[in-house]
Design a protein around this motif. Structure first.
Motif, PDB file in Angstrom:
ATOM      1  N   VAL A 154     -31.136 -13.237  -2.509  1.00 33.98           N
ATOM      2  CA  VAL A 154     -30.366 -12.032  -2.853  1.00 33.98           C
ATOM      3  C   VAL A 154     -29.189 -11.915  -1.898  1.00 33.98           C
ATOM      4  O   VAL A 154     -29.350 -11.922  -0.681  1.00 33.98           O
ATOM      5  CB  VAL A 154     -31.253 -10.771  -2.776  1.00 33.98           C
ATOM      6  N   HIS A 155     -27.999 -11.828  -2.469  1.00 34.37           N
ATOM      7  CA  HIS A 155     -26.760 -11.736  -1.683  1.00 34.37           C
ATOM      8  C   HIS A 155     -26.252 -10.295  -1.693  1.00 34.37           C
ATOM      9  O   HIS A 155     -26.205  -9.657  -2.742  1.00 34.37           O
ATOM     10  CB  HIS A 155     -25.696 -12.665  -2.288  1.00 34.37           C
ATOM     11  N   HIS A 156     -25.893  -9.782  -0.512  1.00 35.16           N
ATOM     12  CA  HIS A 156     -25.272  -8.463  -0.392  1.00 35.16           C
ATOM     13  C   HIS A 156     -23.759  -8.646  -0.515  1.00 35.16           C
ATOM     14  O   HIS A 156     -23.138  -9.271   0.357  1.00 35.16           O
ATOM     15  CB  HIS A 156     -25.628  -7.798   0.940  1.00 35.16           C
ATOM     16  N   ILE A 157     -23.187  -8.130  -1.577  1.00 35.11           N
ATOM     17  CA  ILE A 157     -21.782  -8.369  -1.900  1.00 35.11           C
ATOM     18  C   ILE A 157     -20.849  -7.869  -0.803  1.00 35.11           C
ATOM     19  O   ILE A 157     -19.906  -8.558  -0.402  1.00 35.11           O
ATOM     20  CB  ILE A 157     -21.420  -7.722  -3.259  1.00 35.11           C
ATOM     21  N   ASP A 158     -21.130  -6.673  -0.251  1.00 37.74           N
ATOM     22  CA  ASP A 158     -20.233  -6.132   0.781  1.00 37.74           C
ATOM     23  C   ASP A 158     -20.588  -6.609   2.185  1.00 37.74           C
ATOM     24  O   ASP A 158     -19.945  -6.228   3.166  1.00 37.74           O
ATOM     25  CB  ASP A 158     -20.217  -4.597   0.724  1.00 37.74           C
ATOM     26  N   GLY A 159     -21.603  -7.444   2.297  1.00 34.72           N
ATOM     27  CA  GLY A 159     -21.996  -7.992   3.602  1.00 34.72           C
ATOM     28  C   GLY A 159     -22.855  -7.069   4.437  1.00 34.72           C
ATOM     29  O   GLY A 159     -23.300  -7.439   5.525  1.00 34.72           O
ATOM     30  N   ASN A 160     -23.150  -5.856   3.952  1.00 36.16           N
ATOM     31  CA  ASN A 160     -23.966  -4.883   4.691  1.00 36.16           C
ATOM     32  C   ASN A 160     -25.413  -4.979   4.195  1.00 36.16           C
ATOM     33  O   ASN A 160     -25.721  -4.584   3.077  1.00 36.16           O
ATOM     34  CB  ASN A 160     -23.415  -3.469   4.474  1.00 36.16           C
TER      35      ASN A 160
END
Length: 197
Positions: A154-160
């Protein structure tokens, strides 16, 4: 000169020469034997190191032994060296080995208390777990309607990583996820990643 004295064990009155009278006197060898048996019994009385009960020790190592036990169960219990400690979540007393208590930062009476403690302590943490799964993986599974495969991340799009909003989560393969993060890293003139301080 013969005097009348009383036996120090049974109290019976008997006669004895003045020169044969000692600090303690007994009317017969039977009374002397009973006194010696009682003296030996009193010397054999020990306090159980586990439960504190007084008992008669019949072993041969009175001087060598540091601890004495009234039964096998007390011996085993003392060797385990267990103590009562409160559960860090509900406060219920737990009977645990001292070595386990010293080794662990927290003590819990069951898995339920452990999970409740984790959810409370790690609320808002990057890798907070719910029912054994990381929160953002569970949310992504609920969104796509299936269980994630082993090769999916799972990737956090905004990096948070604390922003677990469904719109911010994207299911990718391990390879795709690695490429996204690799593209965000800085490289030197030879194409090698620059170590981030």
């Amino acid at each position: 000169m013969i005097l009348k004295i009383r036996c120090d064990w049974c109290g019976k009155e008997f006669e004895r020469k003045k020169e044969h009278i000692h600090e303690r006197n007994y009317c017969s060898r039977a009374c002397l034997g009973k006194v010696n048996a009682e003296r030996y019994r009193l010397q054999s009385l020990k306090i159980c190191s586990n439960c504190g009960k007084e008992f008669e020790y019949r072993g041969n190592h009175k001087k060598r032994n540091q601890h004495f036990f009234c039964c096998k169960e007390c011996g085993y219990a003392f060797k385990e060296k267990k103590i009562y400690v409160p559960c860090d979540w509900c406060g219920k007393p737990i009977y645990k080995k001292r070595s386990d208590v010293a080794r662990n930062k927290h003590n819990f009476c069951d898995v339920g208390c452990y999970l409740d403690f984790l959810n409370f302590e790690m609320a808002g943490a990057e890798n907070q777990k719910v029912a054994g799964k990381i929160v953002y993986r569970r949310l992504a599974e609920m969104e796509i309607g299936r269980t994630l495969r082993e090769d999916e991340e799972v990737h956090h799009i905004d990096g948070n990583h604390r922003n677990n909003n469904v719109d911010n989560l994207e299911v990718l393969t391990v390879s795709e996820h690695a490429k996204i993060h690799a593209a965000q890293k800085r490289r030197d003139q030879y194409g090698r990643f620059i170590k981030q301080g």
